[in-house]
Design an enzyme around this catalytic site. Sequence first.
Site, PDB file in Angstrom:
ATOM      1  N   TYR A 298     -11.065   5.050 -11.019  1.00  0.00           N
ATOM      2  CA  TYR A 298     -10.835   5.722  -9.727  1.00  0.00           C
ATOM      3  C   TYR A 298     -10.762   7.236  -9.847  1.00  0.00           C
ATOM      4  CZ  TYR A 298      -8.785   1.040  -9.001  1.00  0.00           C
ATOM      5  OH  TYR A 298      -8.536  -0.308  -8.979  1.00  0.00           O
TER       6      TYR A 298
ATOM      7  N   GLU B 228       4.432  -6.248   1.657  1.00  0.00           N
ATOM      8  CA  GLU B 228       4.083  -6.617   0.280  1.00  0.00           C
ATOM      9  C   GLU B 228       3.913  -5.390  -0.621  1.00  0.00           C
ATOM     10  OE1 GLU B 228       1.481 -10.579   1.475  1.00  0.00           O
ATOM     11  OE2 GLU B 228       0.448  -8.683   1.141  1.00  0.00           O
ATOM     12  N   PRO B 229       4.979  -4.680  -0.923  1.00  0.00           N
ATOM     13  CA  PRO B 229       4.826  -3.530  -1.822  1.00  0.00           C
ATOM     14  C   PRO B 229       4.647  -3.979  -3.272  1.00  0.00           C
ATOM     15  CG  PRO B 229       7.135  -3.847  -1.293  1.00  0.00           C
ATOM     16  CD  PRO B 229       6.370  -4.880  -0.502  1.00  0.00           C
ATOM     17  N   GLY B 230       3.703  -3.369  -3.973  1.00  0.00           N
ATOM     18  CA  GLY B 230       3.532  -3.625  -5.401  1.00  0.00           C
ATOM     19  C   GLY B 230       3.768  -2.335  -6.160  1.00  0.00           C
ATOM     20  N   ARG B 231       2.816  -1.400  -5.990  1.00  0.00           N
ATOM     21  CA  ARG B 231       2.866  -0.121  -6.695  1.00  0.00           C
ATOM     22  C   ARG B 231       4.212   0.592  -6.527  1.00  0.00           C
ATOM     23  NH1 ARG B 231      -1.896   2.907  -7.364  1.00  0.00           N
ATOM     24  NH2 ARG B 231      -2.765   1.686  -5.666  1.00  0.00           N
TER      25      ARG B 231
ATOM     26  N   GLY C  80       0.776  -1.234   0.000  1.00  0.00           N
ATOM     27  CA  GLY C  80       0.000   0.000   0.000  1.00  0.00           C
ATOM     28  C   GLY C  80       0.804   1.278   0.000  1.00  0.00           C
TER      29      GLY C  80
ATOM     30  N   CYS D 230     -15.075   3.732 -27.504  1.00  0.00           N
ATOM     31  CA  CYS D 230     -16.406   4.290 -27.715  1.00  0.00           C
ATOM     32  C   CYS D 230     -17.060   4.585 -26.387  1.00  0.00           C
ATOM     33  CB  CYS D 230     -17.248   3.318 -28.516  1.00  0.00           C
ATOM     34  SG  CYS D 230     -16.568   3.124 -30.144  1.00  0.00           S
TER      35      CYS D 230
ATOM     36  N   TYR E 187      -0.673  -1.494 -11.980  1.00  0.00           N
ATOM     37  CA  TYR E 187      -2.095  -1.610 -12.281  1.00  0.00           C
ATOM     38  C   TYR E 187      -2.447  -0.974 -13.628  1.00  0.00           C
ATOM     39  CZ  TYR E 187      -1.797  -2.787  -7.372  1.00  0.00           C
ATOM     40  OH  TYR E 187      -1.414  -3.353  -6.185  1.00  0.00           O
TER      41      TYR E 187
HETATM   42  N1  LLP Z   1      -0.919  -7.097  -0.430  1.00  0.00           N
HETATM   43  C1  LLP Z   1      -2.238  -7.292  -0.527  1.00  0.00           C
HETATM   44  C2  LLP Z   1      -2.874  -8.313   0.302  1.00  0.00           C
HETATM   45  C3  LLP Z   1      -3.005  -6.521  -1.408  1.00  0.00           C
HETATM   46  O1  LLP Z   1      -4.312  -6.710  -1.487  1.00  0.00           O
HETATM   47  C4  LLP Z   1      -2.361  -5.537  -2.205  1.00  0.00           C
HETATM   48  C5  LLP Z   1      -3.122  -4.727  -3.142  1.00  0.00           C
HETATM   49  C6  LLP Z   1      -0.971  -5.383  -2.085  1.00  0.00           C
HETATM   50  C7  LLP Z   1      -0.279  -6.174  -1.189  1.00  0.00           C
HETATM   51  C8  LLP Z   1      -0.186  -4.401  -2.906  1.00  0.00           C
HETATM   52  O2  LLP Z   1      -0.594  -3.084  -2.696  1.00  0.00           O
HETATM   53  P1  LLP Z   1       0.280  -1.888  -3.311  1.00  0.00           P
HETATM   54  O3  LLP Z   1       1.608  -1.875  -2.592  1.00  0.00           O
HETATM   55  O4  LLP Z   1       0.462  -2.157  -4.768  1.00  0.00           O
HETATM   56  O5  LLP Z   1      -0.538  -0.681  -3.054  1.00  0.00           O
HETATM   57  N2  LLP Z   1      -6.045  -1.575  -8.591  1.00  0.00           N
HETATM   58  C9  LLP Z   1      -5.840  -0.595  -7.542  1.00  0.00           C
HETATM   59  C10 LLP Z   1      -5.015  -1.143  -6.419  1.00  0.00           C
HETATM   60  C11 LLP Z   1      -5.590  -2.395  -5.825  1.00  0.00           C
HETATM   61  C12 LLP Z   1      -4.716  -2.936  -4.734  1.00  0.00           C
HETATM   62  C13 LLP Z   1      -5.189  -4.259  -4.309  1.00  0.00           C
HETATM   63  N3  LLP Z   1      -4.363  -4.874  -3.329  1.00  0.00           N
HETATM   64  C14 LLP Z   1      -5.202   0.632  -8.151  1.00  0.00           C
HETATM   65  O6  LLP Z   1      -4.945   0.636  -9.354  1.00  0.00           O
HETATM   66  O7  LLP Z   1      -4.961   1.628  -7.463  1.00  0.00           O
END
Ligand code: LLP
Length: 447
Positions: free
Chosen positions: A348, A300-303, A258, A375, A405
């Site tokens: 969003y 758990e960083p993704g973004r 997050g 469209c 994403y």
């Molecule tokens: N761990 C868990 C359990 C999660 O559900 C998520 C994201 C993450 C880690 C990674 O979160 P991050 O570090 O990437 O913020 N589609 C949305 C974001 C959905 C996130 C869902 N879970 C967007 O485009 O903003």
Amino acid sequence: MSLGTPWPAGAVRHEDGEVSFAGVRASALAAEHGTPAYVLDEADLRARARRYREAFEEAFAAIGTGVDVYYAGKAFLSVAVARWVTAEGLRVDTATGGELAVALRAGVPGASIGLHGNNKSDDEIRAALDAGVGRIIVDSLVEIERVARLAGAAGVVAPVMVRVTTGVHAGGHEYISTAHEDQKFGLSLAGEDSPALQALRAVTSHPELRLLGIHSHIGSQILDPAGFAAAADKVLGLRASFAAESGTLVDEVDLGGGFGIAYLPGEVELDPAVVARVQAEAVAAACERLGTAVPRVSIEPGRAVVGPTTATLYTVGTVKPVRLEDGRVRTYVSVDGGMSDNLRPALYGAAYHAELASRRSDAEPVLARVVGKHCESGDIVVHEVQLPGDVRAGDLLAVAATGAYGRSMASNYNLVPRPPVVAVSDGASRVLVRRESVEDLLALDLG
Ligand code: LLP
């Protein structure tokens, strides 16, 4: 000149006005790979993965424990990316059988993979058990029974974490505390005999399951670290309560992902060193107050690992001035992609930044809206941005911070083939995920 935030680290604007990414010019990328294309700066991604691992290792070492960083593959996963993050010392968090398959194809050891999901299928659970994943994060009481049954059938003991909802919800907005969360994930820790406590008991009652710990994820695109501290405190409280009743003090807590990034010039991303310290201090303080040993921690960083590393390159098509009710003129700049390659503005209302990437322009800037080719009037790529008044068909436009994403939420709306992901590094480019073709789309249609 380096472009700076929110562009990939290797993005530079040259004397002649053209932008290059890690030494590859926008025009060369467009000529070789076509547009639209996601352009991913490999060194930037690897540096970000490393920075997260090092910042968290340092902060948690200071409180006497270790940390594991799981890259959240839902943000964007390909075989190469899974290999890069693994090489940088991260593990991989998967949310579906598809993500699990990509991580395994990349050669990520099963033990370094976690499987999430609020509605995992039996096939997904079996695949995870077959791969010997390091953790299955269970999300409901019924799922605990299913994982136990499938582990029993496979003759293995499944390592399990219990996902809880702390009532701390954060992301985009300021975090707020509520007793119950009206959403589908996890098990609430509210109340005397909370669903979270019931789940911990249920897991320990099954010999086919091994309870690793407790998991909490509070939201996404969070820029204020305070929510992470509040959640850590609640998770550690639950851990102590369960230890008091059962004698089992779980070894590990996962505090989720997050971590927020910058999407626009002038925005400041969450500093991993700061959030790591805030989390570590919260963990240490809670353990001290509760009189429990400090657990191992995972995140758990993704973004934050992939988002800023990527820009989307588009070719401009139709440019149309539209007079607004207040008399202003908005220039609608249509590009050759849109909501099929970046759903976030439509879904969003997410804000992005765009710049002309193929040339210099000294024309007066105009109020522009970058739109796609779908469209649908909500097919907006950038709601509001100043672009040179002479922006015209054939120009290349780059949109920043599309790595997270973007491709992972891309669709085939209007049967538009999805763009490729092209990695750039040291003046060279290579395709990580190829462009979809109309033949790919037709191949799915059995007539
Ligand atoms: N761990 C868990 C359990 C999660 O559900 C998520 C994201 C993450 C880690 C990674 O979160 P991050 O570090 O990437 O913020 N589609 C949305 C974001 C959905 C996130 C869902 N879970 C967007 O485009 O903003």
